[in-house]
Motif scaffolding. Structure first.
Motif, short mmCIF file in Angstrom:
data_model
loop_
_atom_site.label_atom_id
_atom_site.label_comp_id
_atom_site.label_asym_id
_atom_site.label_seq_id
_atom_site.Cartn_x
_atom_site.Cartn_y
_atom_site.Cartn_z
N SER A 43 1.24 -1.11 0.15
CA SER A 43 0.21 0.09 0.07
C SER A 43 0.57 1.10 0.23
CB SER A 43 -0.82 -0.16 1.59
OG SER A 43 -1.51 -1.09 0.72
N GLU A 44 2.08 0.95 1.02
CA GLU A 44 2.37 2.37 0.70
C GLU A 44 3.05 2.47 -0.45
OE1 GLU A 44 4.03 2.22 5.76
OE2 GLU A 44 5.02 2.33 3.53
N PHE A 45 4.19 1.19 -1.32
CA PHE A 45 5.10 1.84 -1.99
C PHE A 45 3.57 2.43 -3.72
CE2 PHE A 45 5.26 0.47 -6.87
CZ PHE A 45 6.31 0.53 -7.00
N LEU A 46 2.57 1.42 -3.73
CA LEU A 46 1.47 2.36 -4.16
C LEU A 46 1.29 3.64 -4.00
CD1 LEU A 46 -0.89 -1.16 -4.84
CD2 LEU A 46 0.56 0.09 -6.77
N SER A 47 0.88 3.98 -2.38
CA SER A 47 0.65 5.71 -2.61
C SER A 47 2.08 6.16 -3.11
CB SER A 47 0.45 5.36 -1.57
OG SER A 47 0.70 6.62 -1.22
N ASN A 48 3.15 5.78 -2.77
CA ASN A 48 4.36 6.91 -3.08
C ASN A 48 4.51 6.89 -4.46
OD1 ASN A 48 5.31 6.99 -0.10
ND2 ASN A 48 6.00 5.43 -0.37
N MET A 49 5.16 5.52 -5.38
CA MET A 49 4.46 6.17 -6.67
C MET A 49 3.41 6.54 -7.34
SD MET A 49 7.37 4.38 -7.77
CE MET A 49 6.59 4.63 -9.56
N SER A 50 2.31 6.46 -6.66
CA SER A 50 0.85 7.19 -7.52
C SER A 50 1.50 9.06 -7.30
CB SER A 50 -0.05 6.76 -6.90
OG SER A 50 -0.34 5.08 -6.86
N HIS A 51 2.20 8.51 -6.29
CA HIS A 51 2.76 10.37 -6.07
C HIS A 51 3.43 11.03 -7.10
CE1 HIS A 51 1.90 14.15 -4.01
NE2 HIS A 51 4.20 14.18 -3.56
N GLU A 52 4.76 10.35 -7.38
CA GLU A 52 5.70 9.85 -8.15
C GLU A 52 5.19 9.89 -9.19
OE1 GLU A 52 8.89 11.31 -6.75
OE2 GLU A 52 7.78 11.05 -4.70
N LEU A 53 4.27 9.85 -9.28
CA LEU A 53 4.36 9.46 -10.93
C LEU A 53 3.22 10.49 -11.16
CD1 LEU A 53 2.98 5.67 -11.24
CD2 LEU A 53 3.98 7.06 -13.00
N ARG A 54 2.80 11.31 -10.35
CA ARG A 54 0.74 12.39 -10.87
C ARG A 54 2.05 13.74 -10.81
NH1 ARG A 54 -3.90 12.67 -6.72
NH2 ARG A 54 -2.76 12.28 -5.47
N THR A 55 3.60 13.64 -10.46
CA THR A 55 3.36 15.24 -10.18
C THR A 55 3.73 15.81 -11.54
OG1 THR A 55 3.87 15.07 -7.79
CG2 THR A 55 5.09 16.83 -8.94
N PRO A 56 4.84 14.52 -12.23
CA PRO A 56 4.99 14.76 -13.66
C PRO A 56 4.48 14.69 -14.73
CG PRO A 56 6.36 12.59 -12.68
CD PRO A 56 5.94 13.35 -11.56
N LEU A 57 3.19 14.23 -14.15
CA LEU A 57 2.18 14.03 -15.28
C LEU A 57 1.16 15.16 -15.11
CD1 LEU A 57 0.69 11.89 -17.12
CD2 LEU A 57 -0.66 10.85 -15.29
N ASN A 58 1.15 15.33 -13.85
CA ASN A 58 0.47 17.05 -13.73
C ASN A 58 1.29 18.07 -14.81
OD1 ASN A 58 -1.71 16.53 -13.08
ND2 ASN A 58 -1.28 16.25 -10.46
N ILE A 60 2.76 17.88 -17.62
CA ILE A 60 2.19 17.38 -18.89
C ILE A 60 1.20 17.84 -19.51
CG2 ILE A 60 2.59 15.58 -20.94
CD1 ILE A 60 4.38 13.58 -19.36
N LEU A 61 0.44 17.47 -18.53
CA LEU A 61 -1.33 18.25 -18.40
C LEU A 61 -1.18 19.17 -18.73
CD1 LEU A 61 -3.40 15.25 -16.73
CD2 LEU A 61 -3.34 16.16 -18.99
N ALA A 62 -0.70 19.91 -17.86
CA ALA A 62 -0.71 21.28 -18.05
C ALA A 62 0.38 22.94 -18.40
CB ALA A 62 0.23 21.75 -16.13
#
Ligand code: ADP
Length: 316
Positions: A43-58, A60-62
């Motif tokens: 759960s911790e891994f998923l949560s951290n990875m999601s966070h790490e992925l979201r920042t750069p993806l945001n 790209i989107l922006a």
């Protein structure tokens, strides 16, 4: 004497068995701790990875949004189309990451419920409005039926919306002819939202597993319908957090009926004014637009984005 020897032997055997059992117990306990800690780590891994992925993806989107807004006249239609594809795919990826993050939050017990009085009908209407665009393209219809005296319900609007959009979205996705019907009823304790479709149906042996994470009836790479297999897992968990349940009946090639039972009352205290008023409340004041703004921000993409918004509002 021989009896006492026999007894002695039995006692020794029992002692040995007890020791063996104690050893097994210790082993089981160690295994249980290991399973618990791997589940927590996952759960911790998923949560951290999601966070790490979201920042750069945001970012790209922006930036693709910034480009789309700036380019008219500068790029040709095909290039604008490419930007649209970047944005659409980015949004899909972001939705997937958000789903994974939601799941790991629910699993870690970190999902807060913010209850307030909401209108079930307006939640459903917003969902139906969005889904009608997809349904129209497929040539199917969406019908909704609800009693006039439906009371407001106390619940977490965002979670309920999320769960219902996943279920209604599936009904539209897996139906190629006919219609999707949504009907709402209630008694003194619960509201019941029935979503009936005339779609492909679910084979009996798969009914129990479709709520599992990443489970799809057709999990092959050549499958016809897009999806990640997370929608129903999230829907079930969210509805459970809200104190309700989901029931499904289905017949292959005939259609499916998903029934969501939802308590009319939250069971927790009504939210404070904080959750009634979103913290991001935006107030627009034209009186300050001729002022200079000093913005401190260390994220380059955010700087570009905020600057663009402020400039378009007439700031210097
Ligand atoms: P997906 O992203 O694949 O839609 P879900 O978790 O939402 O994942 O659903 C899991 C699976 O359950 C789907 O892949 C599909 O096989 C089946 N399913 C869900 N809803 C329906 C439906 N209304 N009709 C037929 N099959 C459905």
């Amino acid at each position: 004497e021989s009896q006492s020897e026999e007894l002695q032997a039995q006692a020794e055997e029992l002692q040995q068995q007890t020791e063996e059992l104690q050893e097994q117990n210790l082993e089981l306990e160690a295994q249980r701790e290991q399973v618990e800690s791997s589940s927590r780590l996952k759960s911790e891994f998923l949560s951290n990875m999601s966070h790490e992925l979201r920042t750069p993806l945001n970012s790209i989107l922006a930036l693709s949004r910034v480009l789309i807004m700036r380019v008219p006249g500068k790029l040709d239609a095909e290039e604008i189309n490419y930007l649209g594809i970047v944005e659409r795919n980015g949004k899909q990826l972001l939705a997937l990451i958000n789903d994974i993050l939601d799941l790991s939050k629910i699993e870690a017990g970190k999902m807060d419920v913010a209850c307030r009085e909401v209108s079930l009908l307006s939640i459903l209407s917003v969902i139906v409005e969005g889904q009608e665009i997809i349904a129209d393209k497929k040539g199917i219809s969406i019908e909704m039926e609800a009693p006039d005296d439906l009371p407001p319900i106390e619940t977490d609007e965002i979670k309920l919306h999320h769960a219902l959009i996943n279920i209604i979205g599936n009904a539209v996705k897996f139906t190629d002819k006919g219609k999707v019907e949504i009907s709402v009823t209630h008694d003194s304790q619960n509201a019941y939202i029935r979503i009936t479709d005339s779609g492909i149906g679910i084979p009996e042996e798969s009914i129990d597993s479709i709520f599992d994470e990443f489970r799809q009836v057709d999990g092959s790479s050549s499958r016809e319908y897009e999806g990640t297999g997370l929608g129903l897992a999230i829907a079930r968990k969210m509805i459970k957090v809200l104190g309700g349940s989901i029931h499904v009946e289905s017949e292959l090639d005939v259609g499916s009926v998903f029934t969501v039972s939802l308590p009319l009352f939250c069971g927790k205290e009504l939210s404070t004014s904080e959750s009634r008023n979103p913290h991001y409340s935006e107030s627009k004041s034209s009186a300050i637009t001729d002022q200079r703004i000093l913005l401190v921000e260390d994220n380059e993409v955010s700087i570009i984005q905020v600057k663009m918004v402020l400039e378009s509002e007439g700031f210097l």
